[in-house]
Design a protein around this motif. Sequence first.
Motif, PDB file in Angstrom:
ATOM      1  N   GLY A 161       0.821  -1.208   0.000  1.00 43.70           N
ATOM      2  CA  GLY A 161       0.000   0.000   0.000  1.00 43.70           C
ATOM      3  C   GLY A 161       0.852   1.253   0.000  1.00 43.70           C
ATOM      4  O   GLY A 161       0.372   2.349  -0.306  1.00 43.70           O
ATOM      5  N   SER A 216      -2.480  -6.154  -5.620  1.00 44.15           N
ATOM      6  CA  SER A 216      -2.910  -5.228  -4.577  1.00 44.15           C
ATOM      7  C   SER A 216      -3.540  -6.005  -3.424  1.00 44.15           C
ATOM      8  O   SER A 216      -4.352  -6.901  -3.639  1.00 44.15           O
ATOM      9  CB  SER A 216      -3.930  -4.230  -5.135  1.00 44.15           C
ATOM     10  OG  SER A 216      -4.545  -3.506  -4.088  1.00 44.15           O
ATOM     11  N   ARG A 217      -3.149  -5.652  -2.226  1.00 46.50           N
ATOM     12  CA  ARG A 217      -3.702  -6.303  -1.037  1.00 46.50           C
ATOM     13  C   ARG A 217      -5.190  -6.024  -0.889  1.00 46.50           C
ATOM     14  O   ARG A 217      -5.896  -6.741  -0.173  1.00 46.50           O
ATOM     15  CB  ARG A 217      -2.940  -5.810   0.198  1.00 46.50           C
ATOM     16  CG  ARG A 217      -2.984  -6.737   1.397  1.00 46.50           C
ATOM     17  CD  ARG A 217      -2.225  -6.107   2.544  1.00 46.50           C
ATOM     18  NE  ARG A 217      -0.816  -5.911   2.219  1.00 46.50           N
ATOM     19  CZ  ARG A 217       0.162  -6.748   2.567  1.00 46.50           C
ATOM     20  NH1 ARG A 217      -0.142  -7.842   3.228  1.00 46.50           N
ATOM     21  NH2 ARG A 217       1.415  -6.500   2.259  1.00 46.50           N
ATOM     22  N   GLN A 218      -5.681  -4.998  -1.572  1.00 44.23           N
ATOM     23  CA  GLN A 218      -7.086  -4.602  -1.459  1.00 44.23           C
ATOM     24  C   GLN A 218      -7.958  -5.187  -2.562  1.00 44.23           C
ATOM     25  O   GLN A 218      -9.141  -4.879  -2.642  1.00 44.23           O
ATOM     26  CB  GLN A 218      -7.182  -3.065  -1.490  1.00 44.23           C
ATOM     27  CG  GLN A 218      -6.299  -2.354  -0.475  1.00 44.23           C
ATOM     28  CD  GLN A 218      -6.561  -2.818   0.949  1.00 44.23           C
ATOM     29  OE1 GLN A 218      -7.711  -3.019   1.340  1.00 44.23           O
ATOM     30  NE2 GLN A 218      -5.492  -2.977   1.727  1.00 44.23           N
ATOM     31  N   ARG A 223      -9.158 -12.036  -2.342  1.00 48.13           N
ATOM     32  CA  ARG A 223      -9.096 -12.139  -0.883  1.00 48.13           C
ATOM     33  C   ARG A 223      -8.642 -13.516  -0.417  1.00 48.13           C
ATOM     34  O   ARG A 223      -7.794 -13.641   0.469  1.00 48.13           O
ATOM     35  CB  ARG A 223     -10.467 -11.817  -0.277  1.00 48.13           C
ATOM     36  CG  ARG A 223     -10.853 -10.349  -0.336  1.00 48.13           C
ATOM     37  CD  ARG A 223     -12.210 -10.117   0.307  1.00 48.13           C
ATOM     38  NE  ARG A 223     -13.273 -10.798  -0.439  1.00 48.13           N
ATOM     39  CZ  ARG A 223     -14.540 -10.812  -0.061  1.00 48.13           C
ATOM     40  NH1 ARG A 223     -14.913 -10.213   1.069  1.00 48.13           N
ATOM     41  NH2 ARG A 223     -15.457 -11.433  -0.799  1.00 48.13           N
TER      42      ARG A 223
END
Length: 364
Positions: A161, A216-218, A223
Amino acid sequence: MTKSSHSLPWRLLGLLVLSAASVLACSVPVFRYALEHWEADPYQAVVFHRGALSAEQQAQVQSLKPGRESVEQANLSITTVDVSQEMSPDHAQLWKAQPQDAALPRLVLRYPRSTGVTVDLIAAPLAEAAAWKIADSPVRQQILERLGDGQSAVWVLIESGDAAADDAAAKLIKERLDYLLGVLSLPELDAQDIANGLVSVGQDELRLDFSLLRLSRQNPEERAFISMLMHSEDDLQGLADKPMAFPIFGRGRALYALVGKGIAPETIEEAATFLIGKCSCQVKEQNPGIDLLFTADWKKLAKASPLLERELPDLTALAKAAEHESVTPQPAAPSPASLKNSTALSLAGIIILLMAAAWLFKKR
């Protein structure tokens, strides 16, 4: 006791060690041997419910394990457990660990038993978990495409991030991999390893290649995949503010995580060198890494060995051919099973010789 007589047992031991190494030697690179032979261990999905599942809920259970083609399978085992009935000790313990007010049906996803990791990757209502893309996702499809194209490994960078840190990590990985592609080389395949079915492609078809894939972790579609990577080692959750790189190879196996300052030229080279080096130990569990959850036709990707897949010849046709042409019989190439048996016998003989050498040394 002369110097030469004293050293005799140790010389014998040295020769035996070299003999053992030659028995276990394999010229196939780790990444290729893993793709062709290391079956991915199944993840465990348990769906807790009370009473019969509705048609909609049964459809949600089925959606957990998608397959775009009949030959594609996910390394995922799904079990439904009625909490109003008697449960096995393992399921009872897992259910006891869930919140007492948990809404049912409830899905709990866990790593393969072989990993020893007992953390719950996902523990959520079934309807919510069904949308998590547990067994498949866009990034995993990209990884499959690249591995199927012959790449040695795909380096997945989970971003922290922090744009500056993530860009720096990506730049370092890319530059180092590009450098290594110019200085590293694949081992020469042994003809006997090809004949024995240890690899289904020739030297010219082996490809030394790495690529980088940023994640991206988001990303909501990833997930489940991110959770698998983030829980693969005990201390990764506490380092979520740092970029993490995972080399993925074989049948969707993550080697290990490089984190923050651990993403360095020497650690990248160490991982890359291991992946393209000779597979010195063919037992998957004795190698580093953890299997991830994929939906794939791995045999198609690996171009399964004709030696393992071929059908027996038609005896009538062979008899007719023999009437017209004299054929000199050729010894059949040993199968992987016979190879394992001969290896086991060789090792047994080596162990006996080692014991004899130790006894000889003691007597002297």
